[in-house]
Motif scaffolding. Structure first.
Motif, mmCIF file in Angstrom:
data_model
loop_
_atom_site.group_PDB
_atom_site.id
_atom_site.type_symbol
_atom_site.label_atom_id
_atom_site.label_comp_id
_atom_site.label_asym_id
_atom_site.label_seq_id
_atom_site.Cartn_x
_atom_site.Cartn_y
_atom_site.Cartn_z
ATOM 1 N N HIS A 33 46.642 51.517 37.222
ATOM 2 C CA HIS A 33 45.666 50.569 37.609
ATOM 3 C C HIS A 33 45.244 51.165 39.103
ATOM 4 O O HIS A 33 46.293 50.799 39.985
ATOM 5 C CB HIS A 33 46.323 49.055 37.689
ATOM 6 C CG HIS A 33 45.370 48.343 38.286
ATOM 7 N ND1 HIS A 33 44.560 47.429 37.374
ATOM 8 C CD2 HIS A 33 44.853 47.962 39.468
ATOM 9 C CE1 HIS A 33 43.637 46.565 38.200
ATOM 10 N NE2 HIS A 33 43.943 46.841 39.599
ATOM 11 N N HIS A 35 41.587 52.137 41.653
ATOM 12 C CA HIS A 35 40.138 51.979 42.017
ATOM 13 C C HIS A 35 39.491 53.114 42.570
ATOM 14 O O HIS A 35 40.423 53.722 43.347
ATOM 15 C CB HIS A 35 39.635 50.625 42.584
ATOM 16 C CG HIS A 35 40.467 49.456 42.307
ATOM 17 N ND1 HIS A 35 40.131 48.816 41.092
ATOM 18 C CD2 HIS A 35 41.505 48.889 42.590
ATOM 19 C CE1 HIS A 35 40.608 47.744 40.684
ATOM 20 N NE2 HIS A 35 41.611 47.689 41.900
ATOM 21 N N TYR A 51 33.039 41.179 48.488
ATOM 22 C CA TYR A 51 33.654 41.693 49.874
ATOM 23 C C TYR A 51 32.823 43.206 50.034
ATOM 24 O O TYR A 51 32.573 43.792 48.976
ATOM 25 C CB TYR A 51 35.259 41.909 49.700
ATOM 26 C CG TYR A 51 35.865 42.696 48.576
ATOM 27 C CD1 TYR A 51 35.511 44.042 48.652
ATOM 28 C CD2 TYR A 51 35.869 42.314 47.362
ATOM 29 C CE1 TYR A 51 35.962 44.891 47.425
ATOM 30 C CE2 TYR A 51 36.454 42.823 46.288
ATOM 31 C CZ TYR A 51 36.340 44.363 46.201
ATOM 32 O OH TYR A 51 36.861 44.967 45.450
ATOM 33 N N ALA A 78 36.152 48.283 40.260
ATOM 34 C CA ALA A 78 36.292 47.016 40.969
ATOM 35 C C ALA A 78 35.232 46.312 41.382
ATOM 36 O O ALA A 78 33.892 46.571 40.906
ATOM 37 C CB ALA A 78 36.455 47.823 42.452
ATOM 38 N N THR A 79 35.308 44.988 41.513
ATOM 39 C CA THR A 79 34.280 43.928 41.454
ATOM 40 C C THR A 79 33.136 44.243 42.751
ATOM 41 O O THR A 79 31.961 43.836 42.525
ATOM 42 C CB THR A 79 34.669 42.798 41.938
ATOM 43 O OG1 THR A 79 35.565 42.598 42.995
ATOM 44 C CG2 THR A 79 35.650 42.121 40.751
ATOM 45 N N ARG A 126 36.446 45.062 31.458
ATOM 46 C CA ARG A 126 37.355 44.182 32.507
ATOM 47 C C ARG A 126 36.770 42.781 32.558
ATOM 48 O O ARG A 126 35.409 42.823 33.066
ATOM 49 C CB ARG A 126 37.754 44.538 33.876
ATOM 50 C CG ARG A 126 38.678 43.840 34.622
ATOM 51 C CD ARG A 126 38.843 44.505 35.942
ATOM 52 N NE ARG A 126 40.020 44.018 36.820
ATOM 53 C CZ ARG A 126 40.068 43.835 37.946
ATOM 54 N NH1 ARG A 126 39.166 44.598 38.862
ATOM 55 N NH2 ARG A 126 41.430 43.767 38.573
ATOM 56 N N ARG A 132 37.196 33.959 43.708
ATOM 57 C CA ARG A 132 36.875 34.698 45.008
ATOM 58 C C ARG A 132 36.318 36.030 44.629
ATOM 59 O O ARG A 132 35.754 36.332 45.678
ATOM 60 C CB ARG A 132 38.067 34.534 45.861
ATOM 61 C CG ARG A 132 39.042 35.498 45.341
ATOM 62 C CD ARG A 132 40.401 35.675 46.399
ATOM 63 N NE ARG A 132 41.615 36.204 45.284
ATOM 64 C CZ ARG A 132 41.738 37.610 45.312
ATOM 65 N NH1 ARG A 132 40.780 38.309 46.099
ATOM 66 N NH2 ARG A 132 42.774 37.849 44.572
ATOM 67 N N TYR A 159 41.650 39.615 34.242
ATOM 68 C CA TYR A 159 42.228 39.380 35.523
ATOM 69 C C TYR A 159 42.052 37.750 35.927
ATOM 70 O O TYR A 159 40.964 37.181 35.636
ATOM 71 C CB TYR A 159 41.616 40.001 36.461
ATOM 72 C CG TYR A 159 42.154 40.113 37.928
ATOM 73 C CD1 TYR A 159 43.574 39.593 38.097
ATOM 74 C CD2 TYR A 159 41.477 40.292 39.071
ATOM 75 C CE1 TYR A 159 44.227 39.692 39.209
ATOM 76 C CE2 TYR A 159 42.412 40.215 40.367
ATOM 77 C CZ TYR A 159 43.668 39.989 40.296
ATOM 78 O OH TYR A 159 44.209 39.738 41.750
ATOM 79 N N HIS A 183 48.357 42.450 36.663
ATOM 80 C CA HIS A 183 49.256 41.848 37.724
ATOM 81 C C HIS A 183 50.058 40.515 37.164
ATOM 82 O O HIS A 183 50.096 39.633 37.702
ATOM 83 C CB HIS A 183 48.749 41.189 38.839
ATOM 84 C CG HIS A 183 47.506 42.559 39.346
ATOM 85 N ND1 HIS A 183 47.606 43.579 39.018
ATOM 86 C CD2 HIS A 183 46.254 42.420 40.204
ATOM 87 C CE1 HIS A 183 46.513 44.452 39.619
ATOM 88 N NE2 HIS A 183 45.680 43.420 40.257
ATOM 89 N N ASP A 259 47.481 50.281 42.218
ATOM 90 C CA ASP A 259 46.556 49.339 42.834
ATOM 91 C C ASP A 259 45.520 49.821 44.033
ATOM 92 O O ASP A 259 44.917 48.985 44.784
ATOM 93 C CB ASP A 259 46.967 48.053 43.083
ATOM 94 C CG ASP A 259 45.637 46.749 43.388
ATOM 95 O OD1 ASP A 259 44.556 47.130 42.558
ATOM 96 O OD2 ASP A 259 45.613 45.976 43.732
ATOM 97 N N PRO A 263 42.287 46.356 47.325
ATOM 98 C CA PRO A 263 41.417 45.700 48.038
ATOM 99 C C PRO A 263 42.095 44.252 48.320
ATOM 100 O O PRO A 263 43.026 43.618 47.905
ATOM 101 C CB PRO A 263 40.301 45.150 46.838
ATOM 102 C CG PRO A 263 41.143 45.672 45.367
ATOM 103 C CD PRO A 263 42.193 46.803 45.814
ATOM 104 N N ASN A 264 41.648 43.470 49.417
ATOM 105 C CA ASN A 264 41.514 42.150 49.875
ATOM 106 C C ASN A 264 43.055 41.948 50.225
ATOM 107 O O ASN A 264 43.324 40.851 50.319
ATOM 108 C CB ASN A 264 41.065 41.231 48.596
ATOM 109 C CG ASN A 264 39.462 41.505 48.297
ATOM 110 O OD1 ASN A 264 38.803 41.640 49.225
ATOM 111 N ND2 ASN A 264 39.497 41.606 47.111
HETATM 112 C C1 0GY Z 1 43.041 44.376 42.126
HETATM 113 C C2 0GY Z 1 42.993 43.032 42.642
HETATM 114 C C3 0GY Z 1 41.761 42.357 43.315
HETATM 115 C C4 0GY Z 1 40.408 43.011 43.453
HETATM 116 C C5 0GY Z 1 39.757 43.555 42.438
HETATM 117 O O1 0GY Z 1 37.864 44.532 41.395
HETATM 118 C C6 0GY Z 1 38.376 44.051 42.374
HETATM 119 O O2 0GY Z 1 37.605 43.698 43.391
HETATM 120 O O3 0GY Z 1 40.650 43.993 41.405
HETATM 121 C C7 0GY Z 1 41.881 41.044 44.168
HETATM 122 O O4 0GY Z 1 41.448 41.027 45.381
HETATM 123 O O5 0GY Z 1 42.972 40.321 43.827
HETATM 124 O O6 0GY Z 1 43.431 44.432 41.023
HETATM 125 O O7 0GY Z 1 42.550 45.074 42.677
#
Ligand code: 0GY
Length: 306
Positions: A33, A35, A51, A78-79, A126, A132, A159, A183, A259, A263-264
């Motif tokens: 896992h 990114h 973000y 990633a988002t 995913r 958020r 997720y 997670h 991870d 992020p974040n």
């Molecule tokens: C992670 C967790 C997060 C973010 C993302 O794709 C993403 O933006 O997965 C998070 O902010 O909890 O798995 O990287």
């Protein structure tokens, strides 16, 4: 003209110069896992993102892989890149077969695009239920995606946060392909690891034999916090009993990942070397370590490897 981006205020950059882990991962270990972010000038971030990260390139990811002693990566879309998988696909292409991917896919994707994703190494999609991070996607869209990917033998990565599992469980269990949970379903580790919330997660894992779980992100879940600077191994101690329980009860269905680039996170950015040193606390035997880091991710992502 290239776009330049301003990071989200308070954004912490990933940890440069991570320590070399004391724990040596087994040969062939997979970071299942992680990114890539951009670089934004080459792979623009999605307009709908929640973000704006710092850049975190494939080269930096591969450097970390080698530094930590891993052989392979699973790069999860990633988002911040929405459903534009180009940065992740570019990383897979550059990896020489040492990376597989998990994509974000919308129902309108063409067969040719899906085939190309498969050929480059994508093995899952995913679905994100963390509000958020993403706007809500209608269930019907998710269903259409599942129908499209099933014939490729892909799985669905989910997720979500622990408090939302009860409302999502029936939908999840109706998805007719393997499920991989990010997670540990994000438990609230201030609660009892044998209390109703985590028991509900274990019960969900028991509901089908093809549900997998990433015992990832102690740095994200922990309330007690990171290790002392000397690497003293009380690191993320409040997460240990949750993760160790998963590894011992589901030894053939757990995965581990860094991870990176995390992020974040707003309070603390982990040293990835110390994250690797967390592994023997949750997987105390050589056999468990080998399953967690090699056998299980290879089964899901490189089933045809020797
Ligand atoms: C992670 C967790 C997060 C973010 C993302 O794709 C993403 O933006 O997965 C998070 O902010 O909890 O798995 O990287």
């Amino acid at each position: 003209m290239t776009t330049t981006y301003e990071k989200t205020p308070g954004w912490l950059d990933w940890y440069a110069g991570p320590s070399r882990p004391r724990f040596q991962v087994p040969e062939g270990a997979v970071d299942a896992h992680c990114h890539v972010f951009g670089p934004g000038a080459e792979f623009p971030f999605a307009p709908e993102r929640k973000y704006t990260p710092c850049d975190a390139s494939k080269y930096q990811l591969f450097e970390l892989r080698d530094h930590l002693g891993f052989a392979r990566n699973v790069v999860v879309q990633a988002t911040c890149h929405g459903a534009d998988n180009s940065a992740m696909v570019d990383a897979l292409r550059a990896s020489g077969g040492r990376a597989r991917g998990v994509a974000t896919v919308r129902p309108g994707i063409s067969d040719a695009e899906l085939r190309e994703l498969h050929e480059v190494g994508v093995r899952g999609v995913r679905f994100n239920f963390v509000t958020r991070l993403v706007d809500e996607v209608p269930r019907q869209h998710l269903w259409e995606v599942v129908e499209r990917i099933a014939s490729y033998g892909w799985h669905v990565v989910l997720y979500f946060e622990a408090a939302d599992l009860a409302g999502l469980r029936d939908f999840f269990l109706s998805i007719p392909v393997p499920l991989v949970i990010d997670h540990m379903g994000r438990p609230d580790v201030a609660k009892d690891p044998h209390g109703p919330e985590f028991e509900a997660f274990l019960d969900f894992m028991q509901a089908r034999p093809d549900i997998w779980c990433k015992v990832t992100c102690p740095e994200r879940l922990s309330v007690s916090g990171p290790p002392a600077l000397d690497g003293e191994q009380k690191a993320y101690r409040d997460v240990v009993c949750f993760a160790q329980r998963m590894v011992e009860e589901f030894p053939d269905r757990v995965l581990w990942g860094t991870d990176w680039p995390h992020p974040n996170l707003t309070d603390h950015m982990p040293d990835d070397g110390l994250l690797v040193d967390f592994i023997p606390h949750i997987a105390p035997t050589l056999e468990l370590q080998r399953k967690l880091l090699v056998d299980n991710p290879m089964h899901l992502y490189w089933p045809d490897a020797d």
